[in-house]
Each structure stands twice: as structure tokens, then as C-alpha cells.
Design an enzyme around this catalytic site. Structure first.
Site, PDB file in Angstrom:
ATOM      1  N   PRO A   2       1.085  -1.102  -0.095  1.00  0.00           N
ATOM      2  CA  PRO A   2       0.022   0.140   0.217  1.00  0.00           C
ATOM      3  C   PRO A   2       0.902   1.230   0.002  1.00  0.00           C
ATOM      4  CG  PRO A   2      -0.719  -1.712   1.839  1.00  0.00           C
ATOM      5  CD  PRO A   2       0.633  -1.949   1.149  1.00  0.00           C
ATOM      6  N   GLU A   3       0.436   2.318  -1.018  1.00  0.00           N
ATOM      7  CA  GLU A   3       1.342   3.636  -0.892  1.00  0.00           C
ATOM      8  C   GLU A   3       0.170   4.357  -0.585  1.00  0.00           C
ATOM      9  OE1 GLU A   3       3.771   4.004  -4.237  1.00  0.00           O
ATOM     10  OE2 GLU A   3       4.094   1.987  -4.406  1.00  0.00           O
TER      11      GLU A   3
END
Ligand SMILES: [Zn+2]
Length: 272
Positions: A2-3
Site C-alpha cells: 500500500p502506498e
């Protein structure tokens, strides 16, 4: 992994669910007390004031002056439904819809801990993080000054979160491709004329991905269990040996500071 767009998508789902809810009990499940999971017993009896985000960290200020900090790591998923395995933390919430929160983390790179509000001294990444990319604090003047501080190649320097927060592997490759900057260019050597474009491309790529609820490669899911659709928009990342959408040259993949890095060898010339 996840960014920022994925974490912002999760934040937008958590905010209406959790704001104003009191934590009746916070339990570690199959997670050792330690730097990644600490102080959770102190959350009991506190009310969640809101759900904020800083870079890739979720920050939940609590009513008694503490703050819950959640980092999804590589495989963290937050869900109101018991996923059955790899659950690390379970929150029991005051009455209302979805009274339980499960934090699942298969590969254990995530974190879920409680600190005094704003005390990030044990969280160096959060402590020394650059400005939020979608805020006006991230602008060509600030970015130029930050780039001049480092001779590190631009790609890992972006990943350090220091010049700007929230840019991870996928969006670094995409923003560098969009602004025609070679990923190995030393930060201080990025051409002056390219700096405003790189700033704009970082903002555009992140904003467009938030619109699409992020990018799902493997484990990332929204709180509602959905996948992120931005994967269909990626131009360079994951497209090794496929034609560059701009010039048709085959996209190259190299390893930079341990991370797979995609770029167009024709469009993204390394400045010397
Ligand atoms: Zn190209």
C-alpha cells in the site's frame, strides 16, 4: 504494497466508521508486544476523534491525548469482518454498525501502536517526513531545496519520504516516467526545468490513483474488500519489455537500491 493512494482510500472508509466510536477493548492477537505493537491496552475507554493520514501512516487521535498509529506495511488489511487468519489486532468498538475492527497482516511488516499524540520520536520515518504531496507545501521551490541536499539517485531519495511523503515504488516509477527523469539521476542533478514537471506529475499520479481507489497488485484491499483499479493506468511500472506508451521503446527493468525499477531508456535519459 500500500502506498499513499491506497492508504488514503482506506482512511476515507475508516473516517465515517470510526469517528466518535469508543474503543472498549484493544487486543493484540498473534502479535508480540514490541516496537510494532505497543501500548494498545491504553486505548481502552478512549474515543476516536478522527482518522488522519500522514504519508503512508494512519493517525487516529484519541480523547485522552493519545494517538493510535497504523501502518499497513506490505500486506496489512483493515476489515470489519474477521478474516480468520493472520489477525494481529482486534478492536471492540462501542455500539453501532460494525462493532469490531480486525487488522490482518500476513507478512508482519505492519504496525499498530499507541503513542502520546504527536510524539513520533520512535518512528523515524514519520518524524522526518517531507510535506504531503497533495498539499501546497509540496511545491517546486521546496522540492528544489530538498533535492539539492542529496546526491542519492532520485528514485530511492523519493522512497526515503524526505523530499515528499507518501511516494512508494509504483508511483515513483510512474512520476519519473511521466516527467522523463531517469531513476538513477542524482537528486541534486535533476535538471531545473524538470523540477516543476516532476512535482506536478507526482501530484497528478497520486490524485488519479486515489480516484481509482489505488492499485492492487497482491494483498491490498479497501476496507470494503474491493481492489484498486489504478493498475489499469500504470504506464511503466510492471510493463517490463512492453512498448513505452509515449515512444514505443521497450520499458527496461533494473534494480535500484533493492527495488525493481521500470523506466523508458529512450524518454528518460540520464543527465550527466
Ligand atoms: Zn519512451
Amino acid at each position: 504494497m500500500p502506498e499513499l493512494p491506497e492508504v488514503e482510500t482506506v482512511r476515507r472508509e475508516l473516517e465515517p466508521w470510526l469517528t466518535g466510536r469508543t474503543i472498549l477493548k484493544a487486543e493484540r492477537v498473534d502479535a508480540p508486544e514490541g516496537s510494532k505493537y505497543s501500548g494498545l491496552e491504553l486505548a481502552s475507554g478512549q474515543t476516536i476523534k478522527t482518522v488522519n493520514r500522514r504519508g503512508k501512516f494512519l493517525l487516529l487521535p484519541l480523547s485522552h491525548g493519545d494517538e493510535l498509529i497504523i501502518h499497513l506495511g506490505m500486506t496489512g488489511v483493515i476489515s470489519p469482518k474477521d478474516p480468520g487468519k493472520h489477525v494481529r489486532v482486534k478492536l471492540s468498538l462501542s455500539e453501532g454498525e460494525n462493532p469490531f475492527l480486525f487488522f490482518q497482516d500476513t507478512r508482519r511488516f505492519g504496525r499498530f501502536l499507541l503513542v502520546k499524540a504527536g510524539n513520533y520520536s520512535d518512528l523515524p520515518t514519520l518524524f522526518s517526513m517531507g510535506p504531503e504531496p497533495l498539499s501546497d507545501d509540496f511545491n517546486p521551490g521546496q522540492f528544489k531545496a530538498a533535492l539539492q541536499k542529496s546526491a542519492m539517485p532520485i528514485k530511492p531519495y523519493l522512497l526515503s519520504q524526505k523530499p515528499v511523503s507518501g511516494v512508494g515504488n509504483i508511483y515513483a516509477d510512474e512520476a519519473l516516467w511521466a516527467s522523463k527523469v531517469h531513476p538513477l539521476t542524482p537528486a541534486k542533478k535533476v535538471a531545473k526545468r524538470q523540477i516543476p514537471l516532476l512535482v506536478q506529475m507526482i501530484k497528478d499520479v497520486l490524485a488519479a490513483s486515489i480516484e481509482a481507489q489505488g492499485t492492487t497488485l497482491n494483498d491490498y484491499r479497501t476496507v470494503n474488500g474491493e481492489v484498486g483499479a489504478y493498475i489499469n493506468e500504470l504506464k511503466a511500472y510492471g510493463h517490463k519489455e512492453e512498448p513505452c506508451p509515449r515512444c514505443g521503446t521497450a520499458i527496461s527493468k533494473i534494480v535500484v537500491a533493492g527495488r525493481g525499477t521500470h523506466f523508458c531508456p529512450k524518454c528518460q535519459k540520464q543527465s550527466s
